[in-house]
Design a protein around this motif. Structure first.
Motif, PDB file in Angstrom:
ATOM      1  N   THR A  80      -2.398 -18.474  17.146  1.00  0.00           N
ATOM      2  CA  THR A  80      -1.016 -18.854  16.853  1.00  0.00           C
ATOM      3  C   THR A  80      -1.043 -19.990  15.830  1.00  0.00           C
ATOM      4  O   THR A  80      -2.007 -20.756  15.789  1.00  0.00           O
ATOM      5  CB  THR A  80      -0.279 -19.331  18.118  1.00  0.00           C
ATOM      6  OG1 THR A  80      -1.061 -20.323  18.756  1.00  0.00           O
ATOM      7  CG2 THR A  80      -0.031 -18.199  19.087  1.00  0.00           C
ATOM      8  N   PRO A  81       0.016 -20.110  15.010  1.00  0.00           N
ATOM      9  CA  PRO A  81      -0.012 -21.147  13.961  1.00  0.00           C
ATOM     10  C   PRO A  81       0.205 -22.547  14.537  1.00  0.00           C
ATOM     11  O   PRO A  81       0.896 -22.711  15.546  1.00  0.00           O
ATOM     12  CB  PRO A  81       1.160 -20.773  13.062  1.00  0.00           C
ATOM     13  CG  PRO A  81       1.738 -19.520  13.584  1.00  0.00           C
ATOM     14  CD  PRO A  81       1.201 -19.274  14.936  1.00  0.00           C
ATOM     15  N   LEU A  82      -0.376 -23.509  13.851  1.00  0.00           N
ATOM     16  CA  LEU A  82      -0.221 -24.916  14.232  1.00  0.00           C
ATOM     17  C   LEU A  82       1.247 -25.339  14.248  1.00  0.00           C
ATOM     18  O   LEU A  82       1.682 -26.095  15.116  1.00  0.00           O
ATOM     19  CB  LEU A  82      -1.025 -25.782  13.256  1.00  0.00           C
ATOM     20  CG  LEU A  82      -0.888 -27.296  13.367  1.00  0.00           C
ATOM     21  CD1 LEU A  82      -1.393 -27.786  14.704  1.00  0.00           C
ATOM     22  CD2 LEU A  82      -1.657 -27.991  12.246  1.00  0.00           C
ATOM     23  N   VAL A  83       2.017 -24.842  13.276  1.00  0.00           N
ATOM     24  CA  VAL A  83       3.429 -25.247  13.181  1.00  0.00           C
ATOM     25  C   VAL A  83       4.163 -24.921  14.478  1.00  0.00           C
ATOM     26  O   VAL A  83       4.931 -25.734  15.007  1.00  0.00           O
ATOM     27  CB  VAL A  83       4.144 -24.510  12.024  1.00  0.00           C
ATOM     28  CG1 VAL A  83       5.462 -25.176  11.736  1.00  0.00           C
ATOM     29  CG2 VAL A  83       3.288 -24.472  10.794  1.00  0.00           C
ATOM     30  N   ILE A  84       3.926 -23.700  14.988  1.00  0.00           N
ATOM     31  CA  ILE A  84       4.596 -23.288  16.221  1.00  0.00           C
ATOM     32  C   ILE A  84       4.150 -24.179  17.385  1.00  0.00           C
ATOM     33  O   ILE A  84       4.963 -24.601  18.210  1.00  0.00           O
ATOM     34  CB  ILE A  84       4.282 -21.800  16.515  1.00  0.00           C
ATOM     35  CG1 ILE A  84       4.913 -20.889  15.464  1.00  0.00           C
ATOM     36  CG2 ILE A  84       4.767 -21.407  17.908  1.00  0.00           C
ATOM     37  CD1 ILE A  84       6.407 -20.726  15.582  1.00  0.00           C
ATOM     38  N   PHE A 133       5.962 -27.512  17.014  1.00  0.00           N
ATOM     39  CA  PHE A 133       7.379 -27.390  17.363  1.00  0.00           C
ATOM     40  C   PHE A 133       7.548 -27.269  18.876  1.00  0.00           C
ATOM     41  O   PHE A 133       8.422 -27.895  19.469  1.00  0.00           O
ATOM     42  CB  PHE A 133       7.993 -26.158  16.684  1.00  0.00           C
ATOM     43  CG  PHE A 133       8.295 -26.367  15.224  1.00  0.00           C
ATOM     44  CD1 PHE A 133       8.244 -27.637  14.664  1.00  0.00           C
ATOM     45  CD2 PHE A 133       8.651 -25.295  14.410  1.00  0.00           C
ATOM     46  CE1 PHE A 133       8.522 -27.820  13.321  1.00  0.00           C
ATOM     47  CE2 PHE A 133       8.942 -25.477  13.076  1.00  0.00           C
ATOM     48  CZ  PHE A 133       8.867 -26.741  12.530  1.00  0.00           C
ATOM     49  N   TRP A 134       6.718 -26.448  19.478  1.00  0.00           N
ATOM     50  CA  TRP A 134       6.780 -26.235  20.925  1.00  0.00           C
ATOM     51  C   TRP A 134       6.659 -27.575  21.640  1.00  0.00           C
ATOM     52  O   TRP A 134       7.452 -27.913  22.506  1.00  0.00           O
ATOM     53  CB  TRP A 134       5.631 -25.300  21.318  1.00  0.00           C
ATOM     54  CG  TRP A 134       5.710 -24.723  22.693  1.00  0.00           C
ATOM     55  CD1 TRP A 134       6.316 -23.545  23.053  1.00  0.00           C
ATOM     56  CD2 TRP A 134       5.158 -25.262  23.891  1.00  0.00           C
ATOM     57  NE1 TRP A 134       6.167 -23.336  24.395  1.00  0.00           N
ATOM     58  CE2 TRP A 134       5.468 -24.363  24.936  1.00  0.00           C
ATOM     59  CE3 TRP A 134       4.436 -26.418  24.186  1.00  0.00           C
ATOM     60  CZ2 TRP A 134       5.076 -24.584  26.254  1.00  0.00           C
ATOM     61  CZ3 TRP A 134       4.040 -26.636  25.502  1.00  0.00           C
ATOM     62  CH2 TRP A 134       4.362 -25.725  26.521  1.00  0.00           C
ATOM     63  N   ALA A 152      -4.144 -29.977   7.265  1.00  0.00           N
ATOM     64  CA  ALA A 152      -3.081 -29.466   8.135  1.00  0.00           C
ATOM     65  C   ALA A 152      -2.103 -30.555   8.556  1.00  0.00           C
ATOM     66  O   ALA A 152      -0.980 -30.254   8.942  1.00  0.00           O
ATOM     67  CB  ALA A 152      -3.690 -28.801   9.371  1.00  0.00           C
ATOM     68  N   ILE A 204       1.699 -30.634   7.554  1.00  0.00           N
ATOM     69  CA  ILE A 204       2.841 -29.934   8.156  1.00  0.00           C
ATOM     70  C   ILE A 204       3.600 -30.848   9.105  1.00  0.00           C
ATOM     71  O   ILE A 204       4.703 -30.536   9.529  1.00  0.00           O
ATOM     72  CB  ILE A 204       2.352 -28.646   8.880  1.00  0.00           C
ATOM     73  CG1 ILE A 204       3.489 -27.639   9.001  1.00  0.00           C
ATOM     74  CG2 ILE A 204       1.775 -28.953  10.243  1.00  0.00           C
ATOM     75  CD1 ILE A 204       4.055 -27.174   7.691  1.00  0.00           C
ATOM     76  N   GLN A 222       7.268 -31.807   9.054  1.00  0.00           N
ATOM     77  CA  GLN A 222       8.303 -30.976   9.666  1.00  0.00           C
ATOM     78  C   GLN A 222       8.884 -31.587  10.934  1.00  0.00           C
ATOM     79  O   GLN A 222       9.993 -31.265  11.332  1.00  0.00           O
ATOM     80  CB  GLN A 222       7.730 -29.583   9.990  1.00  0.00           C
ATOM     81  CG  GLN A 222       7.576 -28.697   8.781  1.00  0.00           C
ATOM     82  CD  GLN A 222       8.897 -28.233   8.231  1.00  0.00           C
ATOM     83  OE1 GLN A 222       9.745 -27.729   8.955  1.00  0.00           O
ATOM     84  NE2 GLN A 222       9.116 -28.420   6.934  1.00  0.00           N
TER      85      GLN A 222
END
Lengths: 214, 227
Positions: free
Chosen positions: B67-71, B74-75, B161, B164, B167
């Protein structure tokens, strides 16, 4: 389901569709640009090696979100009003071409040197040597790491959220802003990514084991 | 195309860019060691642990790596906000980075442990070292030595990374750049400048980590070295 309506789920699925589109774009573009990069990286000519290696170092030394921004703003100052997909696609192409070029260079060099020598002894021309002897063997070696890198491509398309491209991450972010259910929304988004990536990871490992046995 | 480049924002916002760079470096520095510890613990758990530990570690590694780091960020960040846990964006970013890089380090370290010749472990037990002593004093140093270049690459990817984390409004380098372009409308120039800064930081970080490796591991045994 879990406080989300079917429309919400559809919204996420549409984002997932765009994630796949951008991944394919990145892979196809990355292949078209990455193949020459790999050839230059393993070339005998020093100048080609230096230039291609500088390109790889450059792309690998800049975070992908920053590449996305540079392409996005670069296109707009060039006077082009293009959708975010184009900017994201170009950025993904640059990103994956550098990594694929590096991976494939390794695969070309992994073919034993004696194969080159044998091909030369059989009076094959340099092009024949490469295309008929080296390339088929290099492709076999290249399959597991290339499939493995597809996972990286899919995951890294999520960085296109910074330029507002409507992919899975962006749609999840929007959905969270309107529903305030971060655990549900981002868990579903993560599951969708997992569903795309995990089979590729398994496939890559299986190919690798097959190659090792052969 | 007649576009006039304007880098005059550098004078006014130079200090902000410097602060952003320092925060990026600081975020990376504080994530490396915990990330390494988590990853090594997972690798040991997957190789030598009881079945349930193995299973748990495998689930963790596969879930994070696919799964992406961004998700993940955010989680964690928005999730904690809903639970009304107030946490600074910087700490949320560090926690997410540690969890993320831990999973990648686990795979690297597993390869390292698996590459150690059996004779080393037998020799350790002949010297009456306990399993933990053998792991800590014999296997771990050799495993790290062999995979050190891969670890360096992984930590550099982690540094990239961190970009990001803008965000979730952590004011690291990319976050600072976003603010500057919002004030000055010089998006292209701003991102060109921070691209150069990132390149410099990567070069610096690689030099430091590689130099450190030469000092700690003078024998420089790599994967595939027999002893």
């Amino acid at each position: 389901m879990l406080g989300l309506s079917p429309e919400h789920l559809l919204f996420l699925l549409r984002g997932a569709g765009w994630t796949i589109v951008l991944s394919l774009l990145g892979f196809v573009g990355g292949t078209i640009v990455g193949l020459p990069v790999a050839l230059c990286r393993s070339s005998k000519m020093r100048s080609l090696r230096v230039v291609s290696s500088a390109y790889v170092q450059l792309v690998q030394g800049i975070p992908l979100p920053v590449i996305m921004f540079v392409v996005y703003f670069g296109l707009s100052i060039g006077g082009y009003e293009l959708p975010a997909l184009v900017a994201a696609g170009i950025a993904m192409t640059a990103y994956s071409s550098a990594y694929l070029g590096e991976i494939w260079k390794g695969c070309i060099e992994a073919v034993p040197k004696t194969q080159w020598e044998a091909a030369e002894c059989l009076a094959l021309t340099p092009v024949q040597r490469f295309v008929d002897v080296i390339l088929p063997q290099a492709v076999r070696i290249a399959i597991p790491p290339t499939v493995g890198f597809l996972v990286q491509i899919v995951k890294n398309t999520s960085y296109s959220v910074v330029i507002g491209f409507f992919d899975l991450t962006y749609s999840a972010k929007v959905l969270n802003n309107s529903t305030f259910k971060p655990f549900t929304v981002f868990t579903i988004a993560a599951l969708l990514y997992f569903v795309i990536c995990y089979p590729l990871s398994v496939l890559s490992r299986r190919y690798e084991r097959k190659l090792k046995r052969a | 195309m007649n576009y006039e480049f304007d880098f005059s924002f550098l004078g006014e916002y130079g200090q902000d860019l410097w602060d952003g760079t320092l925060l990026t470096l600081w975020m990376t520095a504080v994530s490396i060691i915990p990330g390494f510890v988590v990853g090594t613990a997972c690798a040991v758990g997957r190789l030598y642990g009881p079945p349930w530990v193995r299973k748990a570690a495998t689930v963790y590694v596969e879930a994070i790596r696919n799964t992406p780091l961004v998700i993940q960020v955010f989680w964690l960040f928005f999730g904690l906000a809903v639970l009304s846990v107030r946490i600074d964006a910087f700490y949320a970013a560090v926690i997410a980075l540690v969890i993320n890089v831990g999973a990648y380090t686990a795979e690297i370290m597993r390869a390292g442990f698996e590459s150690i010749p059996k004779g080393q472990i037998e020799a350790a037990s002949c010297l009456a070292l306990s399993r933990w002593q053998s792991l800590l004093y014999v296997q771990l140093p050799q495993a790290v030595e062999r995979v050190y270049p891969a670890l360096v690459s992984q930590f550099i990817l982690m540094m990239l990374a961190t970009s990001i984390m803008s965000q979730i409004s952590a004011p690291e380098l990319t976050g600072v750049a976003y603010q500057i372009q919002a004030f000055t409308f010089r998006g292209f120039e701003v991102y060109l400048v921070i691209a150069v800064i990132y390149l410099a930081v990567v070069t610096l970080l690689r030099a430091i980590l590689t130099g450190l490796g030469k000092v700690i591991f003078p024998r420089r045994r790599r994967l595939g070295t027999p002893l």
